[in-house]
Scaffold this active site. Structure first.
Site, PDB file in Angstrom:
ATOM      1  N   HIS A  79       0.808  -1.183  -0.086  1.00 45.50           N
ATOM      2  CA  HIS A  79       0.016  -0.010   0.032  1.00 45.50           C
ATOM      3  C   HIS A  79       0.908   1.280   0.041  1.00 45.50           C
ATOM      4  O   HIS A  79       1.860   1.268   0.582  1.00 45.50           O
ATOM      5  CB  HIS A  79      -0.870  -0.014   1.177  1.00 45.50           C
ATOM      6  CG  HIS A  79      -2.126   0.898   1.086  1.00 45.50           C
ATOM      7  ND1 HIS A  79      -1.740   2.286   1.334  1.00 45.50           N
ATOM      8  CD2 HIS A  79      -3.475   0.852   0.754  1.00 45.50           C
ATOM      9  CE1 HIS A  79      -3.071   2.872   1.135  1.00 45.50           C
ATOM     10  NE2 HIS A  79      -3.891   2.092   0.855  1.00 45.50           N
TER      11      HIS A  79
ATOM     12  N   ASP B 178      -7.648  -4.174  -0.618  1.00 47.44           N
ATOM     13  CA  ASP B 178      -8.218  -4.537  -2.068  1.00 47.44           C
ATOM     14  C   ASP B 178      -8.175  -5.966  -2.373  1.00 47.44           C
ATOM     15  O   ASP B 178      -9.355  -6.416  -3.079  1.00 47.44           O
ATOM     16  CB  ASP B 178      -7.432  -3.792  -3.069  1.00 47.44           C
ATOM     17  CG  ASP B 178      -7.575  -2.018  -2.880  1.00 47.44           C
ATOM     18  OD1 ASP B 178      -8.652  -1.703  -2.477  1.00 47.44           O
ATOM     19  OD2 ASP B 178      -6.557  -1.419  -2.754  1.00 47.44           O
TER      20      ASP B 178
END
Length: 435
Positions: free
Chosen positions: A311, A369
């Site tokens: 991330h 995600d």
């Protein structure tokens, strides 16, 4: 709104033999900031910060992230506690008002949101202007923007009452618009909301109910949907939130601002990341092909990237991913899904990422995600709806950030500067003399 405090020291910027001092401010937690608002006036120079990764664009009391430690706080409350013990509407109240609601405040807030879930009946005809195969995010961006044409009695941003009515309307109506976008894309009739259902169950019913049979919400799936909404509700000054604030700084009405955020969210590097992660799983196809793709990801000379790992902000394990991982496995167990090659690939990749030294060393953990994509697919949503669901959740964060900005007496219209590298001044040449 001013909660920052001046430190005892100034920060200095030195260029050549010139020096300028600027105040340093300290927030309640997080890095100190150097206030360079007067830099241009005093030095004639701007700072250069592409992507604004080292620039605080505002002062906010809503969300705090520590990417190195893997911390996400809404109004000071850890995301883990809110997702485990609360529900989405309680989180909405917290983000909007700054405190967790009392039982009576919660009941009143839930009632007001629930009674705003229907959209104007003319909105159904508005949908017919879209092509049947239009991407649901295109439909969402257009229909959210159109709300200002239907609810122009709550677009006066100077009126606190109208600001709150607009806020409640969007939290209530965006799920209805999202479900309508889904129904329109699959050619099924729109389903009206029901006031006796909770927020997540109501949304799932509007997506999956059909007139020919009774729909009974699955509590495990409804709880999973509610958690997904909580985990995505806000994430500090990301691209779409900054877009909402920038649009709002011009005095644009709240519906237009949220539509702008929705358009920004559509980008594959932002809200489309879970769709990209699922597309990656489809590209891999089967478990036996995983080693080939992992080798490519590890090869410095290969541009291939595994989506859904690591991330930009979190350099540790994404705290939302821990909750999403648990929720993902609960959903898969509840649905009893077997013999799905995509999910088999996902589970094997997860195992590798959590145990392979390369992934651990580079902190390429599965992110939210990765897990949300798998979960939403298992729940029956097509990949084109993933970013739409993100928009449903993030609407409250956008609204809270917009409201905070509007109520900040120091806010001014956004106007970033630039480093100009184009042509210097030159004179116009008539077309007859150009060669």
């Amino acid at each position: 709104m001013d909660a920052k405090t001046a430190t005892n020291t100034n920060g200095s910027i030195t260029v050549g033999n010139k020096n300028w001092d600027f105040p340093v401010y300290k927030g309640t937690i997080g890095p100190d900031v150097l206030d360079i608002a007067k830099l241009y006036g005093e030095s004639g120079m701007f700072t250069y910060d592409p992507g604004f990764t080292s620039t605080a664009s505002c002062e906010s009391k809503i969300t705090y992230i520590d990417g190195d430690e893997g911390i996400l706080l809404y109004r000071g409350y850890p995301i883990e506690q809110l997702a485990e013990h609360g529900d989405f509407l309680e989180t909405c109240y917290l983000l909007l008002y700054g405190e967790l609601p009392t039982p009576s405040q919660k009941a009143d807030f839930d009632y007001r949101v629930t009674r705003h879930t229907m959209v104007h009946e003319q909105m159904s005809r508005f949908f017919q202007g879209f092509r049947r195969d239009a991407h649901p995010m295109a439909v969402m961006t257009g229909s959210i923007g159109a709300l200002s044409a239907f609810y122009h009695d709550s677009t006066d941003i100077a009126d606190p009452t109208q600001r709150m009515i607009a806020s409640l309307r969007m939290i209530a109506k965006v799920p209805t618009l999202a479900a309508m976008a889904y129904k329109y894309s699959v050619g099924q009739p729109f389903v009206y909301p029901k006031n006796d259902l909770d927020y997540a169950s109501n949304f799932l019913r509007m997506c999956y109910a059909v007139p020919t049979e009774e729909y009974k919400p699955n509590p495990v799936l409804a709880r999973a949907m509610d958690r997904i909404f909580i985990l995505h509700a806000d994430h500090e000054q990301n691209a779409s939130t900054s877009t909402v604030r920038l649009a709002g700084s011009s005095g644009a009405n709240p519906f237009a601002c949220i539509a702008a955020g929705c358009a920004c969210l559509w980008g594959p590097a932002h809200g489309g990341a879970n769709e990209a992660a699922l597309n990656m799983l489809a590209e891999i196809g089967t478990v036996d092909r995983i080693p080939e793709f992992v080798r490519r990801a590890k090869d410095k000379n290969d541009s291939y990237r595994l989506m859904g790992f690591g991330h930009r902000v979190y350099k540790n394990y994404d705290p939302r991913a821990k909750i999403m991982q648990k929720t993902c496995h609960e959903v898969l167990a509840e649905l009893g899904i077997k013999d799905d090659p995509l999910l088999d690939v996902a589970m094997e990749l997860e195992k590798i990422a959590l145990h392979d030294e390369y992934f651990i060393e580079k902190k390429l953990y599965p992110n939210i995600d990765f897990y949300s994509g798998i979960t939403l697919k298992a729940m029956g949503f097509p990949t084109t709806m993933f970013t739409v669901l993100f928009a449903v959740a993030r609407t409250v964060g956008w609204i809270a950030q917009w409201k905070e900005m509007i109520e900040d007496p120091k806010q001014k219209i956004g106007r970033p500067r630039q480093l100009y590298t184009g042509a210097t001044q030159r004179d116009y040449t008539p077309i007859s003399r150009r060669k």
